[in-house]
Scaffold this active site. Sequence first.
Site, PDB file in Angstrom:
ATOM      1  N   CYS A 132       0.946   0.985  -0.156  1.00  0.00           N
ATOM      2  CA  CYS A 132       0.050   1.357   0.960  1.00  0.00           C
ATOM      3  C   CYS A 132       0.110   2.850   1.295  1.00  0.00           C
ATOM      4  CB  CYS A 132       0.400   0.527   2.189  1.00  0.00           C
ATOM      5  SG  CYS A 132       2.163   0.368   2.491  1.00  0.00           S
ATOM      6  N   HIS A 252      -0.420   3.286   9.033  1.00  0.00           N
ATOM      7  CA  HIS A 252       0.591   4.258   8.592  1.00  0.00           C
ATOM      8  C   HIS A 252       0.064   5.672   8.838  1.00  0.00           C
ATOM      9  CE1 HIS A 252       2.780   1.061   6.893  1.00  0.00           C
ATOM     10  NE2 HIS A 252       2.647   1.295   5.592  1.00  0.00           N
TER      11      HIS A 252
END
Length: 345
Positions: A132, A252
């Site tokens: 990710c 994130h």
Amino acid sequence: MSKTKQFHVAVVGATGAVGQQMLSILEQRDFPLASLKLLASARSAGKKVMFKGNEYTLEEATPEAFEGVDIALFSAGGSVSTKLVPEAIKRGTLCIDNTSAFRMDPDVPLVVPEVNPDKIFDNNGVIANPNCSTIQMVAALKPLYDKYGMDRIVVSTYQAVSGAGAKAIQELVDQSQAVLNGDEVKKEVLPVGSLPVKHQIAFNAIPQIDVFLDNGFTNEEMKMIRETKKIYGDESIKVSATCVRIPVERGHAESVYVELKEDFEMADVMALFANAPGVIVQDKPEEQVYPMPADATGKIEVFVGRVRRDLDYPKGLHMWVVSDNLLKGAAWNAVQIAEEWIKRQ
Ligand code: A2P
């Protein structure tokens, strides 16, 4: 998308944090589904899940479950993929794997559609979805890489707990409540390392994601380093990473510093970001506008802001890159790969 052809699709790990987002993206995108199979562990078999107003029954992920499946989206952990991807391939299924099981296999394409879409068609039955943190960084940096070349990337991440799965999200919620209530804080999930040692994530930051390796970097950091080189097809690019878990549920964030090979004008850099596919610029310091995980949650794009030239090194550029780790970092990137593949079927 062309609606003429429809596909038999399976989601492996359908009850998990990423699996649920895969279902929601398939629903939102109106994916051309001939049928949908929801697979998980034996523990979940028989449970019901709603999809597009219809009830689906979860089945155990077994080799036979892939009979007749055209595309399988895997997000049930590396050991499940290691065991079942070869079984699915044997049955003619194209596997798009969100785990790290096959990412560094030289025969397996590692794909971010904004960066290396052609690799999708160079597969032997499995296409790997990158980590990710890597996905959002390479998608954002791609136009700079193409125009100026890139010597070095130094990245520090601020990663959401959902990257460690549904149990880690619950741990953040439970610990936060315990702290606020003055109760004992139970530490059971994070960090997911090699030792039984656990740390509190609520009101904290943990500079460890995955296990430590002999070189002092964690496995998550080495994934960012190795995967970036593989996706750009450039072993000469220098990459270093520090990955940190923070008490955010989704999204994130990354502080990214890059050293470009050629001189650049800031206006050109901003124009490149503004025109980059899948990238949205949020950069108005005078209005305190910049990307944040809370704003990126539920969105499929990568958000870029705080873009500024280094004060001492004129070819150096700093930026802040944010994306929903469960969507572009996982479920959306996987479904996007499937959509690109379908276009040529
Ligand atoms: P289950 O809910 O039946 O345990 P997360 O990353 O959020 O923890 O989710 C992990 C996903 O992987 C879940 O859907 C989980 O299903 C699935 N899973 C875990 N172990 C297996 C297994 N042995 N076979 C198939 N799916 C598995």
